[in-house]
Write a protein that holds these residues in place. Structure first.
Motif, PDB file in Angstrom:
ATOM      1  N   LEU A 110      29.569  13.484  19.217  1.00  0.00           N
ATOM      2  CA  LEU A 110      30.796  14.052  18.673  1.00  0.00           C
ATOM      3  C   LEU A 110      31.159  15.227  19.566  1.00  0.00           C
ATOM      4  CD1 LEU A 110      32.933  14.167  16.418  1.00  0.00           C
ATOM      5  CD2 LEU A 110      31.385  15.649  15.135  1.00  0.00           C
ATOM      6  N   LEU A 111      32.364  15.202  20.083  1.00  0.00           N
ATOM      7  CA  LEU A 111      32.769  16.160  21.115  1.00  0.00           C
ATOM      8  C   LEU A 111      34.000  16.927  20.657  1.00  0.00           C
ATOM      9  CD1 LEU A 111      32.751  17.175  24.119  1.00  0.00           C
ATOM     10  CD2 LEU A 111      34.061  15.135  24.675  1.00  0.00           C
ATOM     11  N   VAL A 112      33.991  18.248  20.889  1.00  0.00           N
ATOM     12  CA  VAL A 112      35.140  19.106  20.575  1.00  0.00           C
ATOM     13  C   VAL A 112      35.491  19.911  21.819  1.00  0.00           C
ATOM     14  CG1 VAL A 112      36.047  20.941  19.096  1.00  0.00           C
ATOM     15  CG2 VAL A 112      34.368  19.333  18.173  1.00  0.00           C
ATOM     16  N   ASP A 113      36.776  19.977  22.138  1.00  0.00           N
ATOM     17  CA  ASP A 113      37.245  20.775  23.273  1.00  0.00           C
ATOM     18  C   ASP A 113      38.447  21.592  22.803  1.00  0.00           C
ATOM     19  OD1 ASP A 113      37.244  20.806  26.603  1.00  0.00           O
ATOM     20  OD2 ASP A 113      39.209  21.155  25.701  1.00  0.00           O
ATOM     21  N   ILE A 114      38.388  22.908  22.977  1.00  0.00           N
ATOM     22  CA  ILE A 114      39.495  23.773  22.570  1.00  0.00           C
ATOM     23  C   ILE A 114      40.140  24.360  23.815  1.00  0.00           C
ATOM     24  CG2 ILE A 114      40.175  25.833  21.284  1.00  0.00           C
ATOM     25  CD1 ILE A 114      37.726  25.351  19.477  1.00  0.00           C
ATOM     26  N   GLY A 115      41.356  23.930  24.097  1.00  0.00           N
ATOM     27  CA  GLY A 115      42.105  24.473  25.217  1.00  0.00           C
ATOM     28  C   GLY A 115      43.054  25.560  24.759  1.00  0.00           C
ATOM     29  N   GLY A 116      43.951  25.942  25.639  1.00  0.00           N
ATOM     30  CA  GLY A 116      44.909  26.971  25.286  1.00  0.00           C
ATOM     31  C   GLY A 116      45.979  26.477  24.339  1.00  0.00           C
ATOM     32  N   GLY A 117      46.340  25.182  24.469  1.00  0.00           N
ATOM     33  CA  GLY A 117      47.432  24.657  23.659  1.00  0.00           C
ATOM     34  C   GLY A 117      47.033  23.579  22.685  1.00  0.00           C
ATOM     35  N   SER A 118      45.889  22.949  22.898  1.00  0.00           N
ATOM     36  CA  SER A 118      45.500  21.842  22.024  1.00  0.00           C
ATOM     37  C   SER A 118      43.994  21.783  21.875  1.00  0.00           C
ATOM     38  CB  SER A 118      46.025  20.506  22.578  1.00  0.00           C
ATOM     39  OG  SER A 118      45.416  20.209  23.827  1.00  0.00           O
ATOM     40  N   THR A 119      43.577  21.064  20.834  1.00  0.00           N
ATOM     41  CA  THR A 119      42.156  20.797  20.603  1.00  0.00           C
ATOM     42  C   THR A 119      41.966  19.292  20.605  1.00  0.00           C
ATOM     43  OG1 THR A 119      41.703  22.812  19.358  1.00  0.00           O
ATOM     44  CG2 THR A 119      40.299  20.922  18.887  1.00  0.00           C
ATOM     45  N   GLU A 120      40.974  18.844  21.361  1.00  0.00           N
ATOM     46  CA  GLU A 120      40.656  17.420  21.430  1.00  0.00           C
ATOM     47  C   GLU A 120      39.309  17.167  20.766  1.00  0.00           C
ATOM     48  OE1 GLU A 120      44.073  17.720  23.195  1.00  0.00           O
ATOM     49  OE2 GLU A 120      42.445  18.857  24.122  1.00  0.00           O
ATOM     50  N   VAL A 121      39.237  16.076  20.014  1.00  0.00           N
ATOM     51  CA  VAL A 121      38.002  15.674  19.336  1.00  0.00           C
ATOM     52  C   VAL A 121      37.758  14.202  19.667  1.00  0.00           C
ATOM     53  CG1 VAL A 121      36.826  15.393  17.107  1.00  0.00           C
ATOM     54  CG2 VAL A 121      38.383  17.329  17.468  1.00  0.00           C
ATOM     55  N   ALA A 122      36.514  13.864  19.972  1.00  0.00           N
ATOM     56  CA  ALA A 122      36.179  12.475  20.293  1.00  0.00           C
ATOM     57  C   ALA A 122      34.866  12.096  19.632  1.00  0.00           C
ATOM     58  CB  ALA A 122      36.071  12.287  21.812  1.00  0.00           C
ATOM     59  N   LEU A 123      34.824  10.891  19.100  1.00  0.00           N
ATOM     60  CA  LEU A 123      33.594  10.292  18.586  1.00  0.00           C
ATOM     61  C   LEU A 123      33.274   9.132  19.506  1.00  0.00           C
ATOM     62  CD1 LEU A 123      31.520  10.318  16.237  1.00  0.00           C
ATOM     63  CD2 LEU A 123      33.024   8.712  15.032  1.00  0.00           C
ATOM     64  N   ALA A 124      32.060   9.108  20.070  1.00  0.00           N
ATOM     65  CA  ALA A 124      31.766   8.140  21.128  1.00  0.00           C
ATOM     66  C   ALA A 124      30.361   7.572  20.993  1.00  0.00           C
ATOM     67  CB  ALA A 124      31.923   8.805  22.494  1.00  0.00           C
ATOM     68  N   THR A 125      30.185   6.390  21.585  1.00  0.00           N
ATOM     69  CA  THR A 125      28.864   5.801  21.777  1.00  0.00           C
ATOM     70  C   THR A 125      28.678   5.602  23.272  1.00  0.00           C
ATOM     71  OG1 THR A 125      28.955   4.651  19.652  1.00  0.00           O
ATOM     72  CG2 THR A 125      27.347   3.865  21.249  1.00  0.00           C
ATOM     73  N   GLY A 126      27.609   6.172  23.828  1.00  0.00           N
ATOM     74  CA  GLY A 126      27.461   6.185  25.279  1.00  0.00           C
ATOM     75  C   GLY A 126      28.601   6.979  25.889  1.00  0.00           C
ATOM     76  N   GLU A 127      29.248   6.405  26.912  1.00  0.00           N
ATOM     77  CA  GLU A 127      30.435   7.029  27.508  1.00  0.00           C
ATOM     78  C   GLU A 127      31.716   6.603  26.811  1.00  0.00           C
ATOM     79  OE1 GLU A 127      30.808   6.076  31.613  1.00  0.00           O
ATOM     80  OE2 GLU A 127      29.063   7.210  32.248  1.00  0.00           O
ATOM     81  N   LYS A 128      31.607   5.643  25.910  1.00  0.00           N
ATOM     82  CA  LYS A 128      32.791   4.961  25.386  1.00  0.00           C
ATOM     83  C   LYS A 128      33.309   5.632  24.116  1.00  0.00           C
ATOM     84  CE  LYS A 128      34.197   0.446  23.617  1.00  0.00           C
ATOM     85  NZ  LYS A 128      33.712  -0.909  23.270  1.00  0.00           N
ATOM     86  N   PRO A 129      34.538   6.172  24.153  1.00  0.00           N
ATOM     87  CA  PRO A 129      35.098   6.772  22.945  1.00  0.00           C
ATOM     88  C   PRO A 129      35.476   5.708  21.921  1.00  0.00           C
ATOM     89  CG  PRO A 129      36.716   6.836  24.718  1.00  0.00           C
ATOM     90  CD  PRO A 129      35.446   6.294  25.305  1.00  0.00           C
ATOM     91  N   GLU A 130      35.130   5.961  20.654  1.00  0.00           N
ATOM     92  CA  GLU A 130      35.515   5.068  19.569  1.00  0.00           C
ATOM     93  C   GLU A 130      36.767   5.586  18.872  1.00  0.00           C
ATOM     94  OE1 GLU A 130      32.132   4.774  17.044  1.00  0.00           O
ATOM     95  OE2 GLU A 130      30.862   3.909  18.608  1.00  0.00           O
ATOM     96  N   GLU A 131      36.853   6.909  18.744  1.00  0.00           N
ATOM     97  CA  GLU A 131      38.017   7.547  18.134  1.00  0.00           C
ATOM     98  C   GLU A 131      38.389   8.767  18.955  1.00  0.00           C
ATOM     99  OE1 GLU A 131      39.713   6.464  15.632  1.00  0.00           O
ATOM    100  OE2 GLU A 131      38.399   5.082  14.556  1.00  0.00           O
TER     101      GLU A 131
END
Length: 501
Positions: free
Chosen positions: A138-159
């Motif tokens: 489960l990955l979270v990235d907070i930038g200056g203008g947006s926040t990205e969230v990804a749920l993944a298995t291996g390198e492959k994002p599922e959501e």
């Protein structure tokens, strides 16, 4: 193990963010790992004022152009293969096209304004590169203008999710760069919670309890909140950090953080704390990889034409399901179209990099039915053209939309109005792929998948389609006959059909 790219190849990633512009030059080694050659970061704040005014000020654009001219010169010196992207601030700027054109004219760079989901995909790829295939993240990235969230298995994002929550955006919205009152903090937390609830399900099922945080903001917040000697912070520690940071004077925050980071740290910490609570994680661990790394990995993979990657097809299927497409028909047409592409490689003479365009167009060729069956080919073009399909650049998405648009009705002739705006090479590519798609679509005209096996052979004067069937194919044969004249115009050969059971 041989390298997927020649050892002398240099790859370059340029990231035009909200807070800063970054460049990284890297070279793949013999094992496909990336060795960093050079890095630069210029904190010129491309997003300054964009979220408040809706446009990038001219002086900011001038600073950006000056930086990108220098980066472009470095890339040319290294003869690098470049991908340059702009994220949230540029997505929001109403003068983005003018700035993109200036970058092209003055710096010689093709600056791509990526969608939020494509940004999330690239961050996911950068952080999770070479992750074990069955590892859940489960990955979270907070930038200056947006926040990205990804749920993944291996390198492959599922959501993948992208939210208009960023440290600069929220700071400007709540005037939180100076002293933050308890009321301001309550409003910020409430607003962030509301946006998270609207976009992402609470406590994602089967998600890891430890999330990865991949941005400079998260690194700074976790570094402040965590116990000494650790690289992760619990939700309780994050809550305590938000409370403490909000009570600090701006001067104290600037002593603890880089001055530009200090101005936005309260907003960034608030977003991280609320996101951690919403996602139901126990703690966040800071990592040093992100969007730039994802750009480099993406370039690496794009150069390896023999690499199997199903992520784009998966994204197309997700879009198709959202629009209630006939999935069995779509998958059958895609399978038949790819068989034609592979068997007739010497005839169409297109690079393997075009194969995913055909597969995506084939999977999505009928999505226009969600609008109306009448003229659905045109509705299909509109839907693909305006959709967010992670894994495709804006230009690639346009090519896919054109191929899908020509799956029926008017043939893809070079002088047709639907071909306008394409270069000669692009028009020929669309014409060839669309012709293969039309034949594949004709072979499942009744949407009952009567063809169970297809093989195409390329003879001197004719291409023969050998197919085994499980049901009568009278309708399919009649439809393919309608495509033979176009096939001959495009490929210079007759189309012969050979049916067996």
């Amino acid at each position: 193990m041989s390298s997927p790219t020649p050892p002398q190849t240099v790859l370059a990633a340029i990231d035009v963010g909200t807070n800063a512009v970054r460049l990284e030059l890297a070279r793949p080694d013999a094992d496909g790992a990336l060795e960093t050659l050079h890095q630069e970061r210029d904190p010129i704040r491309p997003g300054e004022g964009v979220f408040a005014t809706g446009a990038m000020p001219e002086e900011t654009a001038d600073r950006l152009l000056s930086t990108l001219r220098r980066y472009a010169a470095l890339c040319r010196r290294h003869k690098a293969r470049v991908r340059a992207v702009a994220t949230s601030a540029m997505r929001d700027a109403r003068n983005q096209q003018e700035i993109v054109q200036r970058v092209r004219d003055e710096a010689g760079l093709n600056l791509e304004v990526v969608s939020g989901k494509e940004e999330a995909r690239l961050i996911c790829l950068g952080v999770l590169h070479r992750k074990p295939a069955n590892a859940r993240s489960l990955l979270v990235d907070i930038g200056g203008g947006s926040t990205e969230v990804a749920l993944a298995t291996g390198e492959k994002p599922e959501e993948l999710w992208s939210l208009a929550l960023g440290s600069v955006r929220i700071t400007e919205m709540f005037d939180a760069s100076g002293k933050v009152t308890p009321k301001q903090l309550r409003l910020m937390r409430s607003y962030v919670e509301e946006q998270l609830r609207k976009a992402i399900p609470e406590k994602l099922p089967n998600a890891p309890r430890l999330a990865l945080g991949s941005s400079g903001t998260i690194n700074a917040v976790v570094g402040y909140a965590a116990s000494e000697g650790t690289a992760h912070a619990s939700v309780r520690q994050l809550t305590s950090a938000v409370d403490t940071l909000s009570e600090m004077t701006p001067e104290r925050r600037r002593k603890r953080f880089d001055p530009r980071r200090a101005d936005i740290i309260v907003a960034g910490a608030t977003i991280l704390e609320r996101a951690a609570r919403h996602l139901g994680v126990e703690s966040i661990i800071a990592v040093n990889r992100g969007l730039r790394d994802g750009l480099l990995v993406d370039l690496l993979y794009r150069q390896d034409e023999h690499r199997e990657d199903h992520s784009l097809a998966d994204a197309a299927v997700v879009m198709g399901r959202r629009l209630f497409f006939d999935e069995k028909h779509a998958r059958q047409v895609a399978l038949l179209a790819l068989t034609l592409f592979d068997d007739l490689a010497a005839l169409h003479n297109l690079p393997l990099s075009c194969r995913p365009y055909l597969e995506t167009a084939a999977l999505l060729h009928d999505v226009g039915n969600a609008v109306s069956y009448e003229r659905h080919h045109k509705h299909t073009y509109y839907l693909i053209h305006n959709s967010d399909i992670p894994g495709l650049t804006e230009h690639e998405r346009e090519l896919v939309a054109r191929v899908a648009r020509y799956h029926q009705r008017s043939p893809p002739e070079l002088n047709h109005s639907g071909m306008q705006g394409l270069s000669t090479a692009e028009a020929r590519l669309v014409r060839k792929l669309a012709t293969l798609l039309r034949v594949a679509n004709a072979l499942d005209s009744g949407h009952h998948q009567p063809v169970k096996e297809l093989r195409a052979t390329n003879g001197r004067d004719a291409v023969t389609l050998h197919f085994k069937v499980r049901h009568p194919v009278d309708l399919e044969l009649w439809q393919v006959e309608h495509e033979t004249a176009l096939f001959r115009r495009v490929f210079g050969k007759r189309l012969v059909l050979h049916v067996s059971r």
